[in-house]
Design an enzyme around this catalytic site. Structure first.
Site, PDB file in Angstrom:
ATOM      1  N   ASN A 190      -9.845  -0.920   0.519  1.00 30.47           N
ATOM      2  CA  ASN A 190      -8.586  -0.811   0.213  1.00 30.47           C
ATOM      3  C   ASN A 190      -8.388  -1.015  -0.917  1.00 30.47           C
ATOM      4  O   ASN A 190      -7.757  -2.360  -1.125  1.00 30.47           O
ATOM      5  CB  ASN A 190      -8.055  -1.182   1.072  1.00 30.47           C
ATOM      6  CG  ASN A 190      -6.860  -1.408   1.558  1.00 30.47           C
ATOM      7  OD1 ASN A 190      -5.567  -0.798   0.747  1.00 30.47           O
ATOM      8  ND2 ASN A 190      -6.065  -1.620   2.190  1.00 30.47           N
TER       9      ASN A 190
ATOM     10  N   HIS B 217      -3.407   6.650   3.234  1.00 31.06           N
ATOM     11  CA  HIS B 217      -4.261   5.763   2.253  1.00 31.06           C
ATOM     12  C   HIS B 217      -5.092   5.071   2.281  1.00 31.06           C
ATOM     13  O   HIS B 217      -5.331   5.529   3.909  1.00 31.06           O
ATOM     14  CB  HIS B 217      -2.896   4.826   2.468  1.00 31.06           C
ATOM     15  CG  HIS B 217      -3.085   3.036   2.541  1.00 31.06           C
ATOM     16  ND1 HIS B 217      -4.133   2.528   0.768  1.00 31.06           N
ATOM     17  CD2 HIS B 217      -3.483   1.930   3.003  1.00 31.06           C
ATOM     18  CE1 HIS B 217      -3.829   1.697   1.528  1.00 31.06           C
ATOM     19  NE2 HIS B 217      -3.775   0.995   2.590  1.00 31.06           N
TER      20      HIS B 217
ATOM     21  N   CYS C  16       0.981  -1.366   0.084  1.00 29.12           N
ATOM     22  CA  CYS C  16      -0.315   0.292  -0.302  1.00 29.12           C
ATOM     23  C   CYS C  16       0.996   1.567   0.027  1.00 29.12           C
ATOM     24  O   CYS C  16       0.308   2.234  -0.333  1.00 29.12           O
ATOM     25  CB  CYS C  16      -1.007   0.095   1.445  1.00 29.12           C
ATOM     26  SG  CYS C  16      -1.953  -1.993   1.639  1.00 29.12           S
TER      27      CYS C  16
HETATM   28  N1  ACO Z   1     -18.457  -9.058   9.647  1.00 28.61           N
HETATM   29  C1  ACO Z   1     -19.023  -9.427  10.577  1.00 28.61           C
HETATM   30  N2  ACO Z   1     -18.354  -9.985  11.390  1.00 28.61           N
HETATM   31  C2  ACO Z   1     -17.269 -10.131  11.397  1.00 28.61           C
HETATM   32  C3  ACO Z   1     -16.082  -9.766   9.776  1.00 28.61           C
HETATM   33  C4  ACO Z   1     -17.060  -9.211   9.076  1.00 28.61           C
HETATM   34  N3  ACO Z   1     -16.910  -8.795   7.910  1.00 28.61           N
HETATM   35  N4  ACO Z   1     -15.093 -10.028   9.920  1.00 28.61           N
HETATM   36  C5  ACO Z   1     -14.298 -10.054  11.416  1.00 28.61           C
HETATM   37  N5  ACO Z   1     -15.956  -9.652  12.297  1.00 28.61           N
HETATM   38  C6  ACO Z   1     -15.755 -10.812  13.856  1.00 28.61           C
HETATM   39  C7  ACO Z   1     -14.824 -11.448  14.346  1.00 28.61           C
HETATM   40  O1  ACO Z   1     -15.059 -12.897  14.117  1.00 28.61           O
HETATM   41  C8  ACO Z   1     -14.964 -10.867  15.071  1.00 28.61           C
HETATM   42  O2  ACO Z   1     -15.913 -11.629  15.746  1.00 28.61           O
HETATM   43  P1  ACO Z   1     -16.011 -11.862  17.795  1.00 28.61           P
HETATM   44  O3  ACO Z   1     -15.756 -11.190  18.532  1.00 28.61           O
HETATM   45  O4  ACO Z   1     -17.271 -13.101  17.673  1.00 28.61           O
HETATM   46  O5  ACO Z   1     -14.748 -13.351  17.789  1.00 28.61           O
HETATM   47  C9  ACO Z   1     -14.924  -9.876  16.081  1.00 28.61           C
HETATM   48  O6  ACO Z   1     -16.060  -9.464  14.029  1.00 28.61           O
HETATM   49  C10 ACO Z   1     -14.491  -8.065  16.191  1.00 28.61           C
HETATM   50  O7  ACO Z   1     -13.497  -8.708  14.991  1.00 28.61           O
HETATM   51  P2  ACO Z   1     -12.527  -7.866  14.954  1.00 28.61           P
HETATM   52  O8  ACO Z   1     -11.358  -8.027  14.760  1.00 28.61           O
HETATM   53  O9  ACO Z   1     -12.563  -7.468  16.918  1.00 28.61           O
HETATM   54  O10 ACO Z   1     -12.947  -6.726  14.749  1.00 28.61           O
HETATM   55  P3  ACO Z   1     -12.085  -5.466  14.788  1.00 28.61           P
HETATM   56  O11 ACO Z   1     -12.982  -4.168  15.526  1.00 28.61           O
HETATM   57  O12 ACO Z   1     -10.327  -4.921  15.203  1.00 28.61           O
HETATM   58  O13 ACO Z   1     -12.111  -4.740  13.190  1.00 28.61           O
HETATM   59  C11 ACO Z   1     -10.855  -5.098  11.105  1.00 28.61           C
HETATM   60  C12 ACO Z   1     -11.763  -5.726  11.905  1.00 28.61           C
HETATM   61  C13 ACO Z   1     -11.291  -3.952  10.105  1.00 28.61           C
HETATM   62  C14 ACO Z   1      -9.878  -6.136  10.187  1.00 28.61           C
HETATM   63  C15 ACO Z   1      -9.522  -3.652  11.988  1.00 28.61           C
HETATM   64  O14 ACO Z   1      -9.356  -4.999  12.662  1.00 28.61           O
HETATM   65  C16 ACO Z   1      -9.066  -3.151  10.709  1.00 28.61           C
HETATM   66  O15 ACO Z   1      -9.692  -2.619  10.143  1.00 28.61           O
HETATM   67  N6  ACO Z   1      -7.724  -3.139  10.885  1.00 28.61           N
HETATM   68  C17 ACO Z   1      -6.645  -3.180   9.657  1.00 28.61           C
HETATM   69  C18 ACO Z   1      -6.265  -3.694   8.543  1.00 28.61           C
HETATM   70  C19 ACO Z   1      -6.031  -2.341   7.783  1.00 28.61           C
HETATM   71  O16 ACO Z   1      -6.149  -1.812   7.364  1.00 28.61           O
HETATM   72  N7  ACO Z   1      -4.901  -3.865   6.370  1.00 28.61           N
HETATM   73  C20 ACO Z   1      -4.620  -3.147   5.234  1.00 28.61           C
HETATM   74  C21 ACO Z   1      -3.482  -2.119   5.839  1.00 28.61           C
HETATM   75  S1  ACO Z   1      -2.353  -2.244   5.180  1.00 28.61           S
HETATM   76  C22 ACO Z   1      -2.919  -2.888   3.955  1.00 28.61           C
HETATM   77  O17 ACO Z   1      -3.745  -1.825   2.787  1.00 28.61           O
HETATM   78  C23 ACO Z   1      -2.029  -4.090   3.064  1.00 28.61           C
END
Ligand code: ACO
Length: 330
Positions: free
Chosen positions: A287, A257, A116
């Site tokens: 993204n 980004h 990214c």
């Molecule tokens: N739909 C519904 N529920 C979901 C989904 C979904 N798509 N995905 C995960 N869940 C559930 C999980 O299983 C979890 O359930 P549980 O509590 O029963 O175990 C719950 O939702 C909460 O999941 P978390 O991982 O705690 O959610 P979080 O608030 O951390 O959000 C996310 C997840 C959006 C992926 C976040 O961590 C994030 O944005 N991280 C950064 C990701 C990123 O930006 N990556 C790219 C950067 S670099 C690049 O661009 C290549």
């Protein structure tokens, strides 16, 4: 004679026509528009049509950037493509785009993988090569078909990504005071496995078993990536501002980004800037990795968000884990 600056002479972008909304995803898997929107700010993403390649999308964005710059493919002698989804493991997608556009055979053409952060890395590389005096006009392209490397059964990643392309034409302009003021690049290689594709490379060539496990798809530890993304982008932004003796308030527009609205909001808070100082289109594209910044930059320019004399801050974070920032005066 005053020294030359490396200046963005034109920008272009391309997004495939196919739209995949959160509701569309909710019909296929256990997720909801509400979950995706509140956690990420994403409403929909673009998905390339079958047979629509990264080279095709990159060439379209590049053609738009050339038109914006009032230049022809024959003017280009350096072509850099930032991507983690090349058409093929080899040759470089840059060579395929060279051929599609008719860029001359004496142009240097290569791909660059900084995920990214790829566009900022490629822009810095192009500007350094132009400043050497050995190249005159560069095409810098960020393009991805992330839909081809997503595990559509993994709801923790597949809702985040989309396809698209953005490009910039860069050239040397004598003593204008415009252009790239500086960059700050870096990487946390010790955290490479927080965001990676475990198989399909030379360390673990693809096997029927690895394909069944989805090991050739993006795997991510979302929470850890989130924290590191905020820290790295904040540091990259802060350090480049300090290096140039600027306060964040002097930045007319930040092009971050576009990974997650919550990450962008956190950066805005750390930099003590109102969120409307940030150009945001993650809601429409998700993204798009290396395409994210040039796609947003092109939309920001075309919508009048960037005016002559403005200073723009680009800031990114991606697999590697790489990070980068750049300051541009228009
Ligand atoms: N739909 C519904 N529920 C979901 C989904 C979904 N798509 N995905 C995960 N869940 C559930 C999980 O299983 C979890 O359930 P549980 O509590 O029963 O175990 C719950 O939702 C909460 O999941 P978390 O991982 O705690 O959610 P979080 O608030 O951390 O959000 C996310 C997840 C959006 C992926 C976040 O961590 C994030 O944005 N991280 C950064 C990701 C990123 O930006 N990556 C790219 C950067 S670099 C690049 O661009 C290549």
């Amino acid at each position: 004679m005053a020294p030359c600056s490396t200046v963005i002479l034109g920008t272009g972008s391309y997004a495939p026509a196919g739209i995949l909304s959160n509701d569309d995803l909710a019909k296929r898997m256990e997720t909801s528009d509400e979950w995706i929107r509140t956690r990420t700010g994403i409403r929909e993403r673009r998905i390339a049509a079958p047979g629509e390649n990264v080279s095709d999308m990159g060439a379209k964005a590049a053609a738009a950037a050339l038109a914006d710059a009032g230049l022809k493919a024959s003017d280009i002698d350096l072509l850099i493509v930032a991507t983690i989804t090349p058409d093929l493991p080899m040759p470089a997608t840059a060579c395929l785009i060279q051929n599609l556009l008719g860029v001359p055979t004496n142009a240097a053409c290569f791909d660059l993988n900084a995920a990214c952060s790829g566009f900022i890395y490629a822009l810095d590389t192009a500007c350094a090569m132009l400043s050497s005096g050995r190249y005159k006009k560069a095409l810098v392209i960020g393009v991805e078909k992330l839909s081809s490397i997503i595990d559509w059964k993994d709801r923790t990643t597949c809702v985040l990504f989309g396809d698209g392309a953005g490009a910039a034409v860069v050239g040397l302009v004598p003593g204008s005071g415009r252009g790239l003021l500086g960059t700050r690049l870096g990487a946390y290689g010790d955290s490479a496995e927080l965001l990676w594709i475990p198989a399909g490379g030379s360390r673990t060539p693809a096997t029927p078993e690895s394909i069944l496990r989805g090991d050739h798809c993006i795997r991510m530890k979302g929470k850890e990536v989130f924290k590191l993304a905020v820290r790295a982008m904040d540091e990259a932004a802060r350090e480049i501002l300090e290096q140039h003796g600027l306060h964040s308030d002097q930045i007319a527009c930040v092009i971050p980004h576009q990974a997650n609205l919550r990450i962008i909001e956190a950066i805005a808070q750390y930099l003590e800037l109102p969120i409307d100082r940030f150009f945001i289109n993650v809601d429409r594209y998700g993204n798009t990795s290396a395409a994210s910044i040039p796609l947003a930059l092109d939309e920001a320019r075309r919508s009048g968000r960037i005016k002559e004399g403005d200073i723009t801050l680009l800031v990114a974070f991606g697999a590697g884990l790489t990070y980068g920032s750049a300051l541009i005066r228009w």
